[in-house]
Design a protein around this motif. Structure first.
Motif, PDB file in Angstrom:
ATOM      1  N   GLY A   1      -9.931   4.591  -5.306  1.00 44.62           N
ATOM      2  CA  GLY A   1     -10.135   3.866  -4.064  1.00 44.62           C
ATOM      3  C   GLY A   1      -9.088   4.121  -3.014  1.00 44.62           C
ATOM      4  O   GLY A   1      -8.375   5.138  -3.027  1.00 44.62           O
ATOM      5  N   PHE A   2      -9.002   3.186  -2.088  1.00 48.82           N
ATOM      6  CA  PHE A   2      -8.156   3.315  -0.915  1.00 48.82           C
ATOM      7  C   PHE A   2      -6.680   3.542  -1.246  1.00 48.82           C
ATOM      8  O   PHE A   2      -6.065   4.453  -0.676  1.00 48.82           O
ATOM      9  N   PRO A   3      -6.106   2.756  -2.152  1.00 46.54           N
ATOM     10  CA  PRO A   3      -4.666   2.968  -2.390  1.00 46.54           C
ATOM     11  C   PRO A   3      -4.360   4.382  -2.871  1.00 46.54           C
ATOM     12  O   PRO A   3      -3.301   4.920  -2.568  1.00 46.54           O
ATOM     13  N   LEU A   4      -5.286   4.977  -3.592  1.00 48.33           N
ATOM     14  CA  LEU A   4      -5.030   6.337  -4.061  1.00 48.33           C
ATOM     15  C   LEU A   4      -5.299   7.379  -2.984  1.00 48.33           C
ATOM     16  O   LEU A   4      -4.783   8.500  -3.063  1.00 48.33           O
ATOM     17  N   ALA A   5      -6.048   7.018  -1.968  1.00 48.39           N
ATOM     18  CA  ALA A   5      -6.137   7.910  -0.809  1.00 48.39           C
ATOM     19  C   ALA A   5      -4.786   7.942  -0.105  1.00 48.39           C
ATOM     20  O   ALA A   5      -4.294   9.001   0.296  1.00 48.39           O
TER      21      ALA A   5
ATOM     22  N   ASP B   1      -8.571 -17.526  -8.709  1.00 47.56           N
ATOM     23  CA  ASP B   1      -7.181 -17.038  -8.695  1.00 47.56           C
ATOM     24  C   ASP B   1      -7.009 -15.700  -9.399  1.00 47.56           C
ATOM     25  O   ASP B   1      -6.333 -14.802  -8.908  1.00 47.56           O
ATOM     26  N   ASP B   2      -7.607 -15.582 -10.564  1.00 49.90           N
ATOM     27  CA  ASP B   2      -7.378 -14.394 -11.372  1.00 49.90           C
ATOM     28  C   ASP B   2      -7.932 -13.139 -10.690  1.00 49.90           C
ATOM     29  O   ASP B   2      -7.435 -12.032 -10.889  1.00 49.90           O
ATOM     30  N   ALA B   3      -8.974 -13.320  -9.893  1.00 50.40           N
ATOM     31  CA  ALA B   3      -9.531 -12.195  -9.129  1.00 50.40           C
ATOM     32  C   ALA B   3      -8.684 -11.918  -7.895  1.00 50.40           C
ATOM     33  O   ALA B   3      -8.430 -10.762  -7.535  1.00 50.40           O
ATOM     34  N   ALA B   4      -8.262 -12.964  -7.258  1.00 52.61           N
ATOM     35  CA  ALA B   4      -7.513 -12.796  -6.013  1.00 52.61           C
ATOM     36  C   ALA B   4      -6.177 -12.099  -6.263  1.00 52.61           C
ATOM     37  O   ALA B   4      -5.794 -11.186  -5.537  1.00 52.61           O
ATOM     38  N   ARG B   5      -5.471 -12.512  -7.331  1.00 49.61           N
ATOM     39  CA  ARG B   5      -4.125 -11.965  -7.516  1.00 49.61           C
ATOM     40  C   ARG B   5      -4.150 -10.495  -7.956  1.00 49.61           C
ATOM     41  O   ARG B   5      -3.159  -9.795  -7.816  1.00 49.61           O
ATOM     42  N   LEU B   6      -5.274 -10.007  -8.475  1.00 52.79           N
ATOM     43  CA  LEU B   6      -5.333  -8.619  -8.938  1.00 52.79           C
ATOM     44  C   LEU B   6      -5.877  -7.654  -7.883  1.00 52.79           C
ATOM     45  O   LEU B   6      -6.066  -6.475  -8.159  1.00 52.79           O
ATOM     46  N   SER B   7      -6.144  -8.162  -6.685  1.00 55.77           N
ATOM     47  CA  SER B   7      -6.526  -7.279  -5.570  1.00 55.77           C
ATOM     48  C   SER B   7      -5.260  -6.860  -4.841  1.00 55.77           C
ATOM     49  O   SER B   7      -4.372  -7.672  -4.636  1.00 55.77           O
ATOM     50  N   ARG B   8      -5.203  -5.627  -4.438  1.00 60.74           N
ATOM     51  CA  ARG B   8      -4.017  -5.131  -3.740  1.00 60.74           C
ATOM     52  C   ARG B   8      -4.237  -4.960  -2.246  1.00 60.74           C
ATOM     53  O   ARG B   8      -3.326  -5.118  -1.460  1.00 60.74           O
ATOM     54  N   VAL B   9      -5.417  -4.524  -1.860  1.00 60.34           N
ATOM     55  CA  VAL B   9      -5.659  -4.235  -0.445  1.00 60.34           C
ATOM     56  C   VAL B   9      -6.846  -5.053   0.041  1.00 60.34           C
ATOM     57  O   VAL B   9      -7.558  -5.681  -0.746  1.00 60.34           O
ATOM     58  N   ALA B  10      -7.064  -5.030   1.352  1.00 56.13           N
ATOM     59  CA  ALA B  10      -7.999  -5.964   1.978  1.00 56.13           C
ATOM     60  C   ALA B  10      -9.449  -5.732   1.553  1.00 56.13           C
ATOM     61  O   ALA B  10      -9.809  -4.677   1.013  1.00 56.13           O
TER      62      ALA B  10
ATOM     63  N   ALA C   1       0.838  -1.207   0.000  1.00 64.47           N
ATOM     64  CA  ALA C   1       0.000   0.000   0.000  1.00 64.47           C
ATOM     65  C   ALA C   1       0.873   1.257   0.000  1.00 64.47           C
ATOM     66  O   ALA C   1       0.597   2.221  -0.727  1.00 64.47           O
ATOM     67  N   HIS C   2       1.923   1.253   0.802  1.00 66.87           N
ATOM     68  CA  HIS C   2       2.805   2.430   0.833  1.00 66.87           C
ATOM     69  C   HIS C   2       3.635   2.536  -0.448  1.00 66.87           C
ATOM     70  O   HIS C   2       3.857   3.632  -0.947  1.00 66.87           O
ATOM     71  N   ARG C   3       4.120   1.421  -0.962  1.00 65.07           N
ATOM     72  CA  ARG C   3       4.909   1.503  -2.192  1.00 65.07           C
ATOM     73  C   ARG C   3       4.057   2.044  -3.335  1.00 65.07           C
ATOM     74  O   ARG C   3       4.482   2.886  -4.121  1.00 65.07           O
ATOM     75  N   LEU C   4       2.802   1.544  -3.399  1.00 65.06           N
ATOM     76  CA  LEU C   4       1.911   2.076  -4.424  1.00 65.06           C
ATOM     77  C   LEU C   4       1.650   3.557  -4.180  1.00 65.06           C
ATOM     78  O   LEU C   4       1.704   4.378  -5.104  1.00 65.06           O
ATOM     79  N   GLY C   5       1.366   3.894  -2.914  1.00 60.92           N
ATOM     80  CA  GLY C   5       1.070   5.283  -2.587  1.00 60.92           C
ATOM     81  C   GLY C   5       2.208   6.228  -2.959  1.00 60.92           C
ATOM     82  O   GLY C   5       1.991   7.317  -3.500  1.00 60.92           O
ATOM     83  N   ALA C   6       3.438   5.787  -2.692  1.00 65.72           N
ATOM     84  CA  ALA C   6       4.588   6.658  -2.945  1.00 65.72           C
ATOM     85  C   ALA C   6       4.919   6.749  -4.433  1.00 65.72           C
ATOM     86  O   ALA C   6       5.396   7.777  -4.919  1.00 65.72           O
ATOM     87  N   GLN C   7       4.682   5.644  -5.156  1.00 63.85           N
ATOM     88  CA  GLN C   7       5.141   5.590  -6.541  1.00 63.85           C
ATOM     89  C   GLN C   7       4.063   5.930  -7.574  1.00 63.85           C
ATOM     90  O   GLN C   7       4.378   6.212  -8.732  1.00 63.85           O
ATOM     91  N   ALA C   8       2.794   5.863  -7.184  1.00 61.66           N
ATOM     92  CA  ALA C   8       1.707   5.940  -8.169  1.00 61.66           C
ATOM     93  C   ALA C   8       1.806   7.196  -9.021  1.00 61.66           C
ATOM     94  O   ALA C   8       1.549   7.162 -10.228  1.00 61.66           O
TER      95      ALA C   8
END
Lengths: 371, 371, 371, 371
Positions: B312-316, C297-306, B20-27
């Protein structure tokens, strides 16, 4: 099956509550509207009764004498402060009564009504009509059947914003709610909060034992609270959270309840009353629809039309009358809210006021006779 | 514009917070990930750093010495109990720091961080990332602009059901939350509740002054609370209601807030973060969309894509980094939560615990240095 | 793992699409932005590249020569009419390419790209980014796994109202969409409709075989359609319904799809992309959440946050880059939309135009090479 | 005001439609249920009438003779194929009639009913009850008042999944719908589609002039369609899109309509009937609530209870009776759907069938007498 005879005290021309009760009583063809003392103005009441084609009376006393033995049910929909006197008199005279909430203004009056109802052997119901929505009954039946396990937590809100305008201080339809001379000891909690508190007890099938309250008059000119938070504990240990407000601008009729048990959770909202949201622990959230197959009996029998054809507030009131008709005919209806529910609400109101005044002390929420 | 150099402590392989932080910092291409002490296991941390292509260190101490003067920002995403020590050390060594919440475990530590940050002249931000959603910024800007009048009431919830399984008592990912040895004085309120409390202050642009709490361990084996209700009052008189729970089965991530003012109401929910619901008093409810024309500046600049394309959340989280990059470059960013916010949260946690233990007494919610 | 090198053609300062691709490529730390011919104005392009810290070029030709062998991926985000020429040239020069949609303006060009991609052995992907939302992948995996049985019916809409203002006739950002000189044979269907058509094929894992179209220019000054209905049949017999509009005032970004099979139904909407609604035949509607346990699998691996932390549009674009990175490294990614998808869209556009002109005749929707 | 006398043909014990009409007629106390030929089994019909306390008859012929001049209104709720004969006979005998939809099976019968109704001077209403929801009336009034400008586009769906089980081939409650011997020329479009088509005309205040249809039997054993798409054009030029399905598993009662005009858009859905969603061009989406202040007259008068107290399907039926009572008493009620609406629906059904058979040819949707 001949129709039962029904009369009404209050609910005069222009009132909201009159049409709601007439629709509720007549919708299913179970009751015939036969008599009414419909207005505090004797002339207006008689004229309106004539217009509606029923026997009209100048006041409730006249109607009581004239209709003794002729009516199967009387609905009391007069100003709050008169509920006690009228309900008591009709019960003592041998009528079955449906009383609008609040049943009384004091705990002592509530205990008195409960005693009179027991002595008379007559039905004394209180119009906690939200409890008669099919999906509320489904929630209750699911809790009773253990489908969400022991209930740990119940969270309920009844908040609207219709009294959010500070310049309404002189609007008589709003002002009286916050004036102890007319409304008694509590404003918003006594008006809306007790519906939520009743529903928590109703669905959890348990009683509120202790509570702690925080009241606020967010519009400073108000003597009584327009916003309240009540934390409570039920006899079985369930934790309760209840928020009620009349200054929540943007909430129209925000009455909702969430019930969280050991193995699942339920959600219901009065603005979308035909769905019950259910999440089994560890599983997916499911939408239970009014009218779907496999509902618990009490939910199934109170639906009138097919799945996804919405049924609304007036038919929840009608469901109270459906259960009353059954009860009058001698069938058991344990979902019908009675005098005990009315009394418990009144005790909770008075104790919440005491708690709020003390800065949130935890107090016994029960009527003295049940402690 | 060259990228700023960024390092991270914690956030090792398999953690949620690292990506989450790596995405946040690099996005947004503002920061270059340059260095990390990513794992409490020195070997694993170095290996993961190598895999990610950054300079790796055995521990935060080694990294501090080696990176002194080389990084524009360090993020501290280690276990809660270590935040204080690491954040303090890095500030004193002249780094800018983004610390995960909670900033510290005690009020005294929080006051110390605040002093060190002031002395060092470095940025100490705390990751209250929900406050960086564009529609949260819009809400805050509307309140500041007087668009809903003086705020009377704020109601916020942060409730989920992911700790609702009593058989999780031995699940280490859950258990530590309710164990004072690891979590400190509070469970759910310290974990989620402080996000909600921070947001109430953030949107209302006001500080919590007093509070009264009711805590419950609805799963009896838990020493710390898994459900809490906190009533509060803000310095400006606003009434607050905050409910937080981890046993609300069926709520996934139920973080929402409602703000009710003299002339309007606002609603926002973290599960549908791209809309802000606004009702002017006496008017119709309106849906304000992220990316629509005419948003307040702070909301408009933090949107990346067009209206109705959800963010969404990662971009917050990324928005926190956007504001950090600006602040590091010397631009003012008053929306960036800092050490004072972290300290105020810690004070509120400790005082809520004290209130709950006393049966709900009203207590001063402020850190001693602000009383 | 060293970062892959990435370049972009187009996406200059002030464009929407440039930041979306830069975020998509950089969010997960997989690509390093290395080079760009960012603007049709050579100076502006070089200056912007310098600002972003990458090697800048006057035009795509210069970049092609200079970067040959140095980039792992080039994104083509130029005006539609140039996609064919640039994509073809880069593929022939040995670059992997991600092309914005539409891949080409004619069917013949599409067939040419497909041939070139095959001959070159390079990756040619098309940015049907909605297909990379985790919950869209979940839907596709459920269909493939037979969880809703054979698909009978797919219904999809992509309708907005952002071109609903007739006085926009002179607004250059709107006008070109309805001008054949700039937009080609189709307006709204070619712009938004093909996203919906692609998704129908993608989730159903089947191809559109025949179609019948009804086009309308509801703003009469428009030469091309601003509203279209396309009925279709897939190779496997599935019935399709697709509505697309740019004059649906009040719909912001109304892209949704419903898939109805023999034993269940699915629903997904781009404005609430983190939930997939599933109803097993005869059962209750369930909400499938991004990030919940047990996803395919294809859905699970493309999620980043909870679970219940929303992820939005920019991260769907990022998912295209995640799959591209894997494909470039030689892993199979069958969910990555390629040149064949781009070609099939173009054929469907041209055939829909022909059908609409004929008054709705059913026509073969396939490119000639696949008939 | 004395109650009007009301009788019913059909709606016997166990039917869904009987209780709906009895509730609709009695809810507001406007009609007294007086007589019925309730069942095709003469004995059962008489017995049920006795149980309900009304005069009972063996069949509609017997009732017609006996009740001539005694009833103010007769409701025809018999199997579809009998509507024509009974409605015609009662009109000719001087009764006002409310006929269930479809009014007839053929266009010729429809034209005949229209002539008879005009000759007799009696009211012939058809139960397009969805048109009587307050918020549908509000939509119509807004369109009439020009609040969204000239209507460019109307999009409506009526899709459910209750016939999605292929193994229901032998279920008599489902099978007849797809059997021409019982259902006539059309299955799903004649059953549900015509409600949607009527509503499009009703709200737009315009008539369907031409149409093109695509029918499918997604369950192959069905002779009649279970899924249909109908594109149409109205006399005033409005483009129409109508999708109806009975195999859309997961949609419970998916009847919704969107109306897009030159200056705004409207949305309404039958599963959430108390809200109308309105977006002025260039402005924010607003939620119009049943019961709010400032509604158009026709919407305001058909609300029974306060804002945000939901009213549902049975009270929409009741609203038809409210308008009938007024019409019987000589007041104008232009919102009451009459024989012309019934005839237009039947013409549209037959023409849609012809269009679908021809592969989607555009055909005249009007009854011959209106061409």
């Amino acid at each position: 099956m001949t129709k039962l005879k029904w009369g009404m005290i209050g609910g005069g021309k222009g009132s909201q509550i009159g049409p709601a009760h007439r629709l509720g009583a007549q919708a299913d063809g179970l009751f015939e509207f036969a008599a009414g003392a419909l207005d505090h103005d004797a002339e207006a009441g008689r004229a309106y009764a004539a217009e509606l084609g029923v026997r009209g009376y100048a006041d409730w006393q006249e109607m009581l004498e004239a209709e003794r033995g002729k009516l199967d049910l009387v609905t009391v929909a007069t100003p709050n402060a008169t509920h006690f006197e009228i309900t008591k008199a009709y019960l003592e005279a041998g009528f079955n009564v449906l009383c609008e909430k609040p049943m009384t203004m004091t705990v002592e009056e509530g205990e008195e009504i409960l005693r009179v109802a027991e002595t008379s052997g007559k039905i004394c119901a209180v119009n906690y009509c939200y409890s008669a929505y099919p999906m509320v009954r489904q929630a209750r039946a699911m809790v009773r059947a253990g489908e969400i396990g022991k209930v740990r937590l119940v969270v309920t809100n009844f908040s609207h914003g219709h009294h959010g305008d500070a310049t309404d201080a002189d609007n008589p339809r709003v002002r009286w709610r916050y004036d102890p001379a007319m409304a008694g000891v509590s404003g918003q909690f006594a008006d809306c909060g007790i519906h939520a508190l009743h529903m928590a007890s109703f669905i959890c099938d348990d009683e509120v034992e202790t509570l702690s309250a925080d009241f606020a008059s967010t519009i400073p000119s108000r003597e009584l609270e327009d916003d309240a938070m009540v934390n409570f504990r039920m006899a079985g240990g369930t934790v309760g959270r209840l928020w009620t407000s009349s200054v929540a601008i943007g909430r129209q009729h925000g009455f909702d309840i969430q019930i969280f048990g050991e193995t699942g959770g339920l959600r219901w909202a009065s603005e979308q009353p035909n769905q019950l949201i259910y999440t089994p622990m560890g599983g997916r959230t499911q939408i239970i629809e009014k009218g779907e197959g496999g509902l618990h009996d009490d939910a199934a029998r109170l639906s009138r039309v097919a799945i996804a054809h919405p049924e609304g507030f007036p038919l929840a009131v009608a469901n109270i009358y459906v259960d009353l008709a059954a009860a009058i005919r001698g069938e058991s209806r344990d979902g019908l809210p009675g005098a005990e529910a009315g009394l418990r609400s009144m005790a909770a109101v008075h104790q919440a006021v005491a708690s709020a005044k003390s800065g949130g002390d935890w107090v016994d929420a029960r009527p003295p006779m049940f402690r």
